[in-house]
Design a protein around this motif. Structure first.
Motif, PDB file in Angstrom:
ATOM      1  N   UNK A   1      19.892  38.688 140.554  1.00 53.19           N
ATOM      2  CA  UNK A   1      19.468  37.671 139.594  1.00 53.19           C
ATOM      3  C   UNK A   1      20.021  37.946 138.200  1.00 53.19           C
ATOM      4  N   UNK A   2      20.024  39.192 137.790  1.00 56.13           N
ATOM      5  CA  UNK A   2      20.472  39.522 136.435  1.00 56.13           C
ATOM      6  C   UNK A   2      21.938  39.942 136.356  1.00 56.13           C
ATOM      7  N   UNK A   3      22.543  40.290 137.479  1.00 61.22           N
ATOM      8  CA  UNK A   3      23.916  40.781 137.497  1.00 61.22           C
ATOM      9  C   UNK A   3      24.730  39.932 138.477  1.00 61.22           C
ATOM     10  N   UNK A   4      25.674  39.115 137.988  1.00 58.32           N
ATOM     11  CA  UNK A   4      26.425  38.236 138.892  1.00 58.32           C
ATOM     12  C   UNK A   4      27.368  39.031 139.796  1.00 58.32           C
ATOM     13  N   UNK A   5      27.776  38.447 140.922  1.00 60.19           N
ATOM     14  CA  UNK A   5      28.739  39.134 141.783  1.00 60.19           C
ATOM     15  C   UNK A   5      30.081  39.279 141.069  1.00 60.19           C
TER      16      UNK A   5
ATOM     17  N   UNK B   1      38.728  30.099 141.262  1.00 60.06           N
ATOM     18  CA  UNK B   1      37.839  30.481 140.171  1.00 60.06           C
ATOM     19  C   UNK B   1      36.911  31.562 140.714  1.00 60.06           C
ATOM     20  N   UNK B   2      37.204  32.779 140.383  1.00 59.81           N
ATOM     21  CA  UNK B   2      36.406  33.884 140.908  1.00 59.81           C
ATOM     22  C   UNK B   2      35.388  34.387 139.898  1.00 59.81           C
ATOM     23  N   UNK B   3      35.249  33.679 138.800  1.00 60.90           N
ATOM     24  CA  UNK B   3      34.273  34.100 137.782  1.00 60.90           C
ATOM     25  C   UNK B   3      34.715  35.372 137.131  1.00 60.90           C
ATOM     26  N   UNK B   4      33.871  36.361 137.164  1.00 63.85           N
ATOM     27  CA  UNK B   4      34.182  37.638 136.538  1.00 63.85           C
ATOM     28  C   UNK B   4      34.977  38.513 137.500  1.00 63.85           C
ATOM     29  N   UNK B   5      35.971  39.179 136.977  1.00 64.31           N
ATOM     30  CA  UNK B   5      36.702  40.177 137.760  1.00 64.31           C
ATOM     31  C   UNK B   5      36.572  41.495 137.034  1.00 64.31           C
ATOM     32  N   UNK B   6      36.755  42.558 137.769  1.00 69.82           N
ATOM     33  CA  UNK B   6      36.677  43.866 137.128  1.00 69.82           C
ATOM     34  C   UNK B   6      37.701  44.785 137.760  1.00 69.82           C
ATOM     35  N   UNK B   7      38.446  45.443 136.904  1.00 74.23           N
ATOM     36  CA  UNK B   7      39.377  46.469 137.357  1.00 74.23           C
ATOM     37  C   UNK B   7      38.554  47.732 137.583  1.00 74.23           C
ATOM     38  N   UNK B   8      38.881  48.517 138.612  1.00 72.21           N
ATOM     39  CA  UNK B   8      38.096  49.720 138.881  1.00 72.21           C
ATOM     40  C   UNK B   8      38.205  50.724 137.741  1.00 72.21           C
ATOM     41  N   UNK B   9      37.169  51.516 137.598  1.00 68.50           N
ATOM     42  CA  UNK B   9      37.154  52.548 136.553  1.00 68.50           C
ATOM     43  C   UNK B   9      38.128  53.662 136.929  1.00 68.50           C
ATOM     44  N   UNK B  10      38.895  54.119 135.965  1.00 70.92           N
ATOM     45  CA  UNK B  10      39.842  55.214 136.239  1.00 70.92           C
ATOM     46  C   UNK B  10      39.387  56.500 135.598  1.00 70.92           C
TER      47      UNK B  10
ATOM     48  N   UNK C   1      40.698  43.021 148.526  1.00 69.13           N
ATOM     49  CA  UNK C   1      39.753  42.707 147.456  1.00 69.13           C
ATOM     50  C   UNK C   1      38.357  43.148 147.859  1.00 69.13           C
ATOM     51  N   UNK C   2      37.573  43.521 146.885  1.00 70.90           N
ATOM     52  CA  UNK C   2      36.207  43.942 147.132  1.00 70.90           C
ATOM     53  C   UNK C   2      35.269  43.060 146.323  1.00 70.90           C
ATOM     54  N   UNK C   3      34.233  42.580 146.962  1.00 74.14           N
ATOM     55  CA  UNK C   3      33.210  41.791 146.275  1.00 74.14           C
ATOM     56  C   UNK C   3      31.966  42.643 146.126  1.00 74.14           C
ATOM     57  N   UNK C   4      31.577  42.863 144.881  1.00 77.36           N
ATOM     58  CA  UNK C   4      30.335  43.577 144.622  1.00 77.36           C
ATOM     59  C   UNK C   4      29.226  42.542 144.540  1.00 77.36           C
ATOM     60  N   UNK C   5      28.283  42.646 145.421  1.00 74.85           N
ATOM     61  CA  UNK C   5      27.190  41.686 145.491  1.00 74.85           C
ATOM     62  C   UNK C   5      26.330  41.808 144.234  1.00 74.85           C
ATOM     63  N   UNK C   6      25.936  40.685 143.701  1.00 74.24           N
ATOM     64  CA  UNK C   6      25.107  40.672 142.505  1.00 74.24           C
ATOM     65  C   UNK C   6      23.654  40.434 142.837  1.00 74.24           C
TER      66      UNK C   6
END
Length: 101
Positions: free
Chosen positions: A69-73, A92-101, A62-67
């Protein structure tokens, strides 16, 4: 290690890590119910009991993209088995995102 206190501290850290490892395996198996097997842990999609090693392997990617103030992790999930394991762990991981293909 030159001092006994450091050896004791290292042993305590190792024991704590092993405890967390075992609790993760236990939680996933309990959440699966009486059958305690799942697919997706191996490439051939056979049904197996999840082990701490397999769980750690899949969640370790898993990869965590650091957020900021305006963009959450955001946790970036690359495979469906990762999302399934996180659901079984009741995370509860909040928002998840699948990588762009």
């Amino acid at each position: 290690m030159q001092h006994n206190r450091r050896v004791v501290a290292l042993i305590q850290v190792i024991c704590l890590a092993l405890l967390v490892f075992c609790l993760i395996e236990r939680q996933v198996r309990r959440a699966l119910g009486p059958e305690q097997t799942m697919v997706g842990l191996y490439p051939d999609n056979r049904r197996v009991r999840p082990t701490g090693r397999l769980i750690s392997y899949h969640l370790g990617e898993l990869t965590l993209r650091i957020g900021n103030v305006t963009d959450p992790p955001i946790v970036q999930i690359t495979r469906g088995v990762q999302l399934h394991l996180l659901d079984l762990l009741d995370t509860d991981i909040g928002q998840t995102r699948w990588p762009q293909t």
